[in-house]
Design a protein around this motif. Structure first.
Motif, mmCIF file in Angstrom:
data_model
loop_
_atom_site.group_PDB
_atom_site.id
_atom_site.type_symbol
_atom_site.label_atom_id
_atom_site.label_comp_id
_atom_site.label_asym_id
_atom_site.label_seq_id
_atom_site.Cartn_x
_atom_site.Cartn_y
_atom_site.Cartn_z
ATOM 1 N N MET A 115 0.879 -1.170 0.000
ATOM 2 C CA MET A 115 0.000 0.000 0.000
ATOM 3 C C MET A 115 0.911 1.213 0.000
ATOM 4 S SD MET A 115 -2.947 -1.220 2.722
ATOM 5 C CE MET A 115 -1.766 -1.878 3.920
ATOM 6 N N SER A 116 0.741 2.081 -0.955
ATOM 7 C CA SER A 116 1.741 3.110 -1.211
ATOM 8 C C SER A 116 1.663 4.281 -0.252
ATOM 9 C CB SER A 116 1.584 3.630 -2.642
ATOM 10 O OG SER A 116 0.423 4.453 -2.748
ATOM 11 N N PHE A 117 2.828 4.957 -0.106
ATOM 12 C CA PHE A 117 2.816 6.307 0.436
ATOM 13 C C PHE A 117 2.248 7.186 -0.681
ATOM 14 C CE2 PHE A 117 5.135 10.444 0.571
ATOM 15 C CZ PHE A 117 4.386 10.987 1.592
ATOM 16 N N THR A 156 5.317 -3.963 2.875
ATOM 17 C CA THR A 156 5.596 -3.778 1.449
ATOM 18 C C THR A 156 5.375 -2.324 1.070
ATOM 19 O OG1 THR A 156 4.686 -6.015 1.159
ATOM 20 C CG2 THR A 156 5.128 -4.764 -0.836
ATOM 21 N N THR A 157 6.230 -1.799 0.182
ATOM 22 C CA THR A 157 6.202 -0.368 -0.103
ATOM 23 C C THR A 157 4.946 0.083 -0.835
ATOM 24 O OG1 THR A 157 7.388 -0.674 -2.196
ATOM 25 C CG2 THR A 157 8.710 -0.204 -0.215
ATOM 26 N N GLY A 158 4.475 -0.674 -1.822
ATOM 27 C CA GLY A 158 3.421 -0.178 -2.690
ATOM 28 C C GLY A 158 4.001 0.715 -3.766
ATOM 29 N N ASP A 159 3.138 1.327 -4.559
ATOM 30 C CA ASP A 159 3.558 2.195 -5.663
ATOM 31 C C ASP A 159 4.138 3.497 -5.104
ATOM 32 O OD1 ASP A 159 3.933 3.077 -8.207
ATOM 33 O OD2 ASP A 159 1.813 3.203 -8.750
ATOM 34 N N GLY A 160 5.094 4.060 -5.814
ATOM 35 C CA GLY A 160 5.523 5.398 -5.457
ATOM 36 C C GLY A 160 6.724 5.487 -4.553
ATOM 37 N N GLY A 214 -4.110 -6.320 3.245
ATOM 38 C CA GLY A 214 -4.087 -4.878 3.076
ATOM 39 C C GLY A 214 -5.264 -4.204 3.745
ATOM 40 N N GLN A 215 -6.487 -4.489 3.255
ATOM 41 C CA GLN A 215 -7.672 -3.830 3.805
ATOM 42 C C GLN A 215 -7.848 -4.104 5.291
ATOM 43 O OE1 GLN A 215 -11.320 -3.414 1.039
ATOM 44 N NE2 GLN A 215 -10.369 -5.325 0.386
ATOM 45 N N VAL A 253 1.065 6.424 8.622
ATOM 46 C CA VAL A 253 0.530 5.063 8.507
ATOM 47 C C VAL A 253 1.613 4.103 8.043
ATOM 48 C CG1 VAL A 253 -1.049 3.616 7.180
ATOM 49 C CG2 VAL A 253 -1.869 5.749 8.179
ATOM 50 N N LYS A 254 2.409 4.517 7.058
ATOM 51 C CA LYS A 254 3.487 3.631 6.584
ATOM 52 C C LYS A 254 4.481 3.349 7.711
ATOM 53 C CE LYS A 254 3.969 2.371 2.905
ATOM 54 N NZ LYS A 254 3.503 1.059 2.360
ATOM 55 N N ASP A 255 4.757 4.352 8.521
ATOM 56 C CA ASP A 255 5.620 4.179 9.678
ATOM 57 C C ASP A 255 5.004 3.194 10.668
ATOM 58 O OD1 ASP A 255 7.500 4.471 11.675
ATOM 59 O OD2 ASP A 255 7.067 6.576 12.088
ATOM 60 N N ALA A 256 3.712 3.339 10.932
ATOM 61 C CA ALA A 256 3.018 2.457 11.877
ATOM 62 C C ALA A 256 3.036 1.010 11.401
ATOM 63 C CB ALA A 256 1.577 2.938 12.064
#
Length: 477
Positions: free
Chosen positions: A98-100, A123-127, A327-328, A107-110
């Motif tokens: 799930m992208s930044f 996982t990083t996700g797009d971007g 993800g969801q 959220v990405k940090d959490a």
């Protein structure tokens, strides 16, 4: 003058199955605006899913394990085919890409903190990769998507594995969307995009046209990483059997199959509801393809799309997956669709903010707007503060811990000392559709519906002939 015929009152208010209120609303909206709907999250229609399967727990014919005295191993290793440094996880539950951009930096940090605490990967996700995410994630999978936003060799080397994304379950054959209201100055710099302008990613990789080119791309990635890092290939579930075989041929260490239950930050509703196949069907085809190539256990399989509970995880492993990606469910654990958010040591109602979006807690799919009332899917400087990394990490960690406890509880009930010992023999289906889709017996029978009709015994003989013909075509004359 003839009087009009008056029908029964019920008939006057009978809703049409073909043109119910939802369909009428769709047509009226399309007629008024000439635009399709864009939204986030996943399919809302009822689909065959893991909840339609149940386990056959131990009894006289099987020996159960004691819950708190006998160990049930959850260790999971991914990428053993070619990589010199495979991924070793404490649990078979990973956090999906799930992208930044789709999600805030907080959220990405959490997510990274929670994954590290639980011994799993995110996982990083797009971007591209954010410094916060790399810092907080002990094991980080770096996605390489058709957009190529922010992709660079240095970040590839800093990752623990690389995931080449061919497609996503919510929109196989379609590119990612990020509406302009979420493209803030930081995101614009990272993706080399104009600030505030809608972004539509490419639907296919720009530097290859088929599986032979994918082989070359995988070789390039191996050389960049000195053959240390596992290479994942992710496909949206459509022609799953062919895609898995081609990914194996191209040299993938790990294959990720994402079913149509999977979510997205933003795409057309037509994609979400009408393109792809259910996760249950995709998993069956993916496992069969690996078995046909004699590559089961040599190439690991991660399944994603609509996995929400520990029981779902257990069923995915029993059907042949090596791990799952969620993800969801992680978004919900962070507070997505919750009626309040926690900030400055207190809970605050978000109900009015949902109402301003035209929705309510439990019904929100407005991730694309960037106006998430609880600070999950936003780039707004004020809204993103509604989710502190420490608080989000705690909730995701609790969720992962619960999933893993449920997984091991079920495995012990089936007499397994290792969750990877769960097998299809441990499962039966509650509906004919799920039995046929998953390839497991209908409860009370001994063989899957795809087997010989006589094998199904009296339970199927009671079905009308037309139902057998429509649901299970091989039973037809």
């Amino acid at each position: 003058m003839n009087k009009p015929v008056v029908f029964h009152k019920r008939m006057q208010r009978e809703e049409s199955a073909s043109y119910d209120r939802a369909t009428l609303g769709y047509i009226h909206n399309a007629a008024a605006h000439g635009l399709y709907e864009i939204r986030g999250l996943g399919a809302k229609r009822k689909l065959p899913n893991f909840d339609d399967l149940v386990f056959l727990g131990a009894s006289l014919s099987r020996y159960a394990l004691e819950g708190y005295r006998e160990r049930c191993d959850t260790r999971t290793v991914l990428g053993t085919r070619y990589a010199t440094k495979p991924i070793e996880l404490a649990i078979p539950i990973t956090i999906a890409g799930m992208s930044f951009g789709a999600l805030s930096a907080n959220v990405k940090d959490a997510l990274g903190r929670a994954a590290t605490d639980m011994g799993t990967s995110t996982t990083t996700g797009d971007g591209c990769m954010t410094p916060e995410e790399r810092r907080s994630s002990k094991t980080l999978i770096y996605q390489c998507l058709p957009s190529r936003y922010g992709v660079n060799p240095d970040d590839v080397r800093r990752a623990d594995a690389i995931e080449v994304v061919i497609g996503q379950g919510a929109k196989p054959g379609g590119g990612g969307m990020l509406l302009g209201q979420k493209v803030n100055p930081r995101l614009a710099r990272m993706r080399v995009l104009p600030e505030g302008v809608d972004q539509l990613s490419a639907s296919r990789h720009p530097d290859w046209t088929g599986p032979d080119d994918l082989t070359i791309k995988i070789q390039e990635l191996r050389e960049i990483t000195d053959w240390e890092k596992p290479i994942y290939v992710k496909v949206g579930a459509t022609r799953t059997s062919h895609d898995v075989k081609l990914a194996v041929h191209a040299g993938a260490d790990v294959i990720v199959v994402d079913g149509m239950h999977g979510g997205t930050a933003a795409t057309q509703s037509a994609f979400i509801e009408h393109v792809g196949i259910p996760t249950l069907a995709a998993l069956k085809q993916a496992v069969a393809a690996l078995e046909e190539l004699n590559m089961k256990d040599k190439v690991q399989l991660i399944i994603s799309g609509g996995i929400r509970s520990g029981a779902n995880v257990a069923k995915a492993l029993a059907m042949g997956a090596d791990a799952v990606a969620i993800g969801q469910g992680m978004m919900m654990a962070l507070g997505c669709n919750h009626h309040s958010y926690f900030q400055n040591g207190a809970h605050h109602s978000a109900v009015d903010d949902y109402a301003a979006l035209g929705t309510a807690p439990g019904f929100c799919h407005h991730c694309h707007t960037g106006l998430c009332p609880v600070g999950v899917t936003t780039q707004d400087a004020m809204l993103e503060q509604r989710l502190a990394p420490a608080t989000g990490a705690k909730h995701v960690r609790n969720y992962l811990k619960t999933l893993n406890m449920e997984l091991t509880t079920i495995a012990r009930a089936c007499g397994k000392q290792n969750v990877h010992h769960l097998e299809r023999e441990d499962l039966v289906a509650l509906t004919v559709e799920a039995a046929a889709t998953a390839g497991v017996p209908l409860a009370g029978t001994d063989c899957p519906p795809a087997a010989d009709r006589l094998c199904l015994g009296a339970a199927h003989r009671r079905l009308p002939d037309l139902a057998c013909t429509l649901l299970l075509p091989e039973y037809g004359a």
